[in-house]
Design a protein around this motif. Structure first.
Motif, PDB file in Angstrom:
ATOM      1  N   TYR A 113       0.845  -1.181   0.000  1.00 24.69           N
ATOM      2  CA  TYR A 113       0.000   0.000   0.000  1.00 24.69           C
ATOM      3  C   TYR A 113       0.888   1.240   0.000  1.00 24.69           C
ATOM      4  N   ALA A 114       0.678   2.117  -0.976  1.00 26.90           N
ATOM      5  CA  ALA A 114       1.440   3.359  -1.087  1.00 26.90           C
ATOM      6  C   ALA A 114       0.589   4.508  -0.568  1.00 26.90           C
ATOM      7  N   LEU A 115       1.091   5.222   0.410  1.00 28.14           N
ATOM      8  CA  LEU A 115       0.368   6.337   1.021  1.00 28.14           C
ATOM      9  C   LEU A 115       0.855   7.654   0.432  1.00 28.14           C
ATOM     10  N   ARG A 116      -0.019   8.356  -0.263  1.00 29.22           N
ATOM     11  CA  ARG A 116       0.309   9.710  -0.727  1.00 29.22           C
ATOM     12  C   ARG A 116       0.033  10.657   0.442  1.00 29.22           C
ATOM     13  N   ILE A 117       1.077  10.871   1.213  1.00 27.81           N
ATOM     14  CA  ILE A 117       0.958  11.559   2.502  1.00 27.81           C
ATOM     15  C   ILE A 117       0.892  13.067   2.290  1.00 27.81           C
ATOM     16  N   GLY A 118      -0.095  13.686   2.921  1.00 35.45           N
ATOM     17  CA  GLY A 118      -0.219  15.132   2.872  1.00 35.45           C
ATOM     18  C   GLY A 118       0.801  15.816   3.767  1.00 35.45           C
ATOM     19  N   ASN A 119       0.707  17.123   3.841  1.00 30.22           N
ATOM     20  CA  ASN A 119       1.598  17.916   4.701  1.00 30.22           C
ATOM     21  C   ASN A 119       1.454  17.454   6.150  1.00 30.22           C
ATOM     22  N   VAL A 120       2.524  16.913   6.709  1.00 30.47           N
ATOM     23  CA  VAL A 120       2.471  16.328   8.048  1.00 30.47           C
ATOM     24  C   VAL A 120       2.513  17.431   9.100  1.00 30.47           C
ATOM     25  N   ILE A 121       1.553  17.394  10.011  1.00 29.67           N
ATOM     26  CA  ILE A 121       1.452  18.384  11.072  1.00 29.67           C
ATOM     27  C   ILE A 121       1.651  17.722  12.428  1.00 29.67           C
ATOM     28  N   GLU A 122       2.621  18.219  13.197  1.00 23.20           N
ATOM     29  CA  GLU A 122       2.832  17.766  14.564  1.00 23.20           C
ATOM     30  C   GLU A 122       1.962  18.580  15.520  1.00 23.20           C
ATOM     31  N   PRO A 123       1.688  18.052  16.718  1.00 22.53           N
ATOM     32  CA  PRO A 123       0.770  18.741  17.638  1.00 22.53           C
ATOM     33  C   PRO A 123       1.114  20.191  17.919  1.00 22.53           C
ATOM     34  N   HIS A 124       2.401  20.500  18.093  1.00 17.98           N
ATOM     35  CA  HIS A 124       2.785  21.873  18.446  1.00 17.98           C
ATOM     36  C   HIS A 124       2.630  22.851  17.285  1.00 17.98           C
ATOM     37  N   GLU A 125       2.448  22.337  16.072  1.00 21.37           N
ATOM     38  CA  GLU A 125       2.399  23.212  14.906  1.00 21.37           C
ATOM     39  C   GLU A 125       1.038  23.870  14.702  1.00 21.37           C
ATOM     40  N   TYR A 126      -0.012  23.353  15.347  1.00 19.49           N
ATOM     41  CA  TYR A 126      -1.328  23.974  15.166  1.00 19.49           C
ATOM     42  C   TYR A 126      -1.327  25.413  15.678  1.00 19.49           C
ATOM     43  N   GLU A 127      -0.929  25.581  16.917  1.00 20.58           N
ATOM     44  CA  GLU A 127      -0.928  26.931  17.504  1.00 20.58           C
ATOM     45  C   GLU A 127       0.064  27.834  16.798  1.00 20.58           C
ATOM     46  N   ARG A 128       1.192  27.287  16.411  1.00 22.08           N
ATOM     47  CA  ARG A 128       2.252  28.094  15.803  1.00 22.08           C
ATOM     48  C   ARG A 128       1.942  28.497  14.369  1.00 22.08           C
ATOM     49  N   ASP A 129       1.412  27.554  13.572  1.00 22.20           N
ATOM     50  CA  ASP A 129       1.344  27.761  12.128  1.00 22.20           C
ATOM     51  C   ASP A 129      -0.052  27.963  11.557  1.00 22.20           C
ATOM     52  N   PHE A 130      -1.056  27.327  12.143  1.00 23.75           N
ATOM     53  CA  PHE A 130      -2.363  27.325  11.486  1.00 23.75           C
ATOM     54  C   PHE A 130      -3.053  28.684  11.430  1.00 23.75           C
ATOM     55  N   PRO A 131      -2.878  29.562  12.405  1.00 21.40           N
ATOM     56  CA  PRO A 131      -3.483  30.889  12.223  1.00 21.40           C
ATOM     57  C   PRO A 131      -3.030  31.564  10.932  1.00 21.40           C
ATOM     58  N   GLY A 132      -1.766  31.419  10.597  1.00 19.74           N
ATOM     59  CA  GLY A 132      -1.262  31.975   9.344  1.00 19.74           C
ATOM     60  C   GLY A 132      -1.802  31.245   8.128  1.00 19.74           C
ATOM     61  N   TYR A 133      -1.920  29.913   8.217  1.00 21.41           N
ATOM     62  CA  TYR A 133      -2.470  29.155   7.102  1.00 21.41           C
ATOM     63  C   TYR A 133      -3.901  29.604   6.790  1.00 21.41           C
ATOM     64  N   VAL A 134      -4.688  29.784   7.849  1.00 18.52           N
ATOM     65  CA  VAL A 134      -6.093  30.119   7.673  1.00 18.52           C
ATOM     66  C   VAL A 134      -6.259  31.554   7.171  1.00 18.52           C
ATOM     67  N   SER A 135      -5.449  32.470   7.690  1.00 19.79           N
ATOM     68  CA  SER A 135      -5.577  33.880   7.296  1.00 19.79           C
ATOM     69  C   SER A 135      -4.965  34.165   5.933  1.00 19.79           C
ATOM     70  N   ARG A 136      -4.028  33.308   5.492  1.00 21.66           N
ATOM     71  CA  ARG A 136      -3.387  33.504   4.190  1.00 21.66           C
ATOM     72  C   ARG A 136      -3.456  32.192   3.390  1.00 21.66           C
ATOM     73  N   PRO A 137      -4.630  31.837   2.930  1.00 18.00           N
ATOM     74  CA  PRO A 137      -4.797  30.533   2.269  1.00 18.00           C
ATOM     75  C   PRO A 137      -3.960  30.374   1.009  1.00 18.00           C
ATOM     76  N   GLU A 138      -3.533  31.475   0.421  1.00 14.42           N
ATOM     77  CA  GLU A 138      -2.695  31.357  -0.783  1.00 14.42           C
ATOM     78  C   GLU A 138      -1.389  30.618  -0.487  1.00 14.42           C
ATOM     79  N   THR A 139      -0.967  30.609   0.779  1.00 15.05           N
ATOM     80  CA  THR A 139       0.268  29.917   1.140  1.00 15.05           C
ATOM     81  C   THR A 139       0.095  28.403   1.166  1.00 15.05           C
ATOM     82  N   ARG A 140      -1.144  27.940   1.087  1.00 12.80           N
ATOM     83  CA  ARG A 140      -1.405  26.501   1.208  1.00 12.80           C
ATOM     84  C   ARG A 140      -1.756  25.840  -0.121  1.00 12.80           C
ATOM     85  N   LYS A 141      -1.672  26.570  -1.207  1.00  6.85           N
ATOM     86  CA  LYS A 141      -2.012  25.962  -2.492  1.00  6.85           C
ATOM     87  C   LYS A 141      -1.130  24.757  -2.783  1.00  6.85           C
TER      88      LYS A 141
END
Length: 305
Positions: free
Chosen positions: A187-215
């Motif tokens: 089974y081959a897993l096409r793995i998405g962008n891996v997020i560790e627990p500490h990265e939600y608070e650090r990174d996701f506010p920016g991802y959500v406010s600037r969705p162009e960075t997540r294309k």
């Protein structure tokens, strides 16, 4: 197609990396025993790390017949070398520009070939390999390129232009060839962008406010702990032969519903089926329907929208 439930002996390559250090604890919690093959140790007292150069086929064959810890020297001799119940291969150069492109390609392709060949020839019936979201052709493309259509599913015409993604497609093809030849599950897993627990608070506010960075990540992600669940489900689900699965969480990383967002941001991309209101563009529908994946760590649990 049976589902096995007893704990397995699993050889995991690359377990000291960003994904592996969260996947392995999940596997242990499900009763599995794990041997880590890596060039650096995993900081986990319950897992032995054997330093292994996976581009050397002899080392791979030897490691796949190894004891799982020093403590196993205290057990009675088991006779012929034991092989693991499953092999999970995550080790790789994790992106472009860590080393020159030719080394990225050579290292990733050869290590994947060596692991699959050794596992198949030793009689291992279950192999899971890490492919990548990058195969969908936008993540490491040169310039601003577009997806052909949405959702991104496993039958998409993958056409990357970069070395890393191409190495992952070579791994998928190698897996398909050996699964057919040996009649095993790979089974081959096409793995998405891996997020560790500490990265939600650090990174996701920016991802959500600037969705162009997540294309480049198709506005999708995989929680590293949920990736552990996916690996466990792969180990337990038998009889599927060669399969490709997108490994992502359920939902899009935007404040706007999926179809509305995609029609605005990617007007030239066809939407080929009805999509869930917040469905991730890099869709995990197959892994939910076939393996029974349940999203535990939705990003909205950790980030105020």
């Amino acid at each position: 197609m049976a589902s096995s439930t007893l704990g397995k002996r699993i050889v995991f390559t690359g377990g000291s990396g960003k994904a592996g250090r969260h996947v392995i604890p999940y596997l242990l919690s499900q009763g599995h025993k794990v041997l880590n093959l890596d060039l650096v140790p995993l900081d986990n007292p319950d897992v032995y790390t054997m330093k292994t150069d996976l581009t050397h086929s002899g080392q791979v064959f030897n490691a796949l017949t190894s004891l799982f810890s020093m403590s196993e020297y205290g057990h009675p001799a088991p006779g012929p070398p034991q092989v693991p119940d499953a092999v999970i291969h995550f080790a790789a150069y994790a992106r472009n520009m860590i080393v020159p492109d030719n080394e990225t390609f050579a290292g990733n392709v050869l290590s994947t070939y060596n692991v699959i060949e050794a596992a198949c020839k030793l009689g291992v019936k279950k192999i899971v390999i890490a492919s990548s979201e990058t195969t969908y052709g936008v993540c490491f493309s040169q310039g601003d390129t577009d997806y052909h259509s949405f959702p991104l599913e496993e039958d998409y015409d993958v056409d990357p232009m970069d070395t890393y993604a191409t190495s992952k497609l070579c791994g998928e093809r190698t897996a398909r060839s050996f699964a057919r030849r040996f009649g095993v599950d790979i089974y081959a897993l096409r793995i998405g962008n891996v997020i560790e627990p500490h990265e939600y608070e650090r990174d996701f506010p920016g991802y959500v406010s600037r969705p162009e960075t997540r294309k480049r990540n198709a506005w999708s992600y995989i929680d590293a702990r949920d990736l552990g669940q996916i690996c466990d489900l792969c180990v337990k689900k038998d009889g599927l032969g060669f399969q490709v699965f997108n490994a992502t969480n359920d939902t899009i990383t935007t404040k706007v519903p999926t179809v509305e967002f995609l029609r605005k941001e990617c007007p030239g991309a066809e939407i080929t089926r009805e999509m869930g209101e917040w469905e991730a563009p890099l869709s995990n529908r197959k892994i939910r329907e076939v393996l029974g994946f349940k999203d535990v760590h939705d990003w909205r649990k950790y980030v105020k929208v």
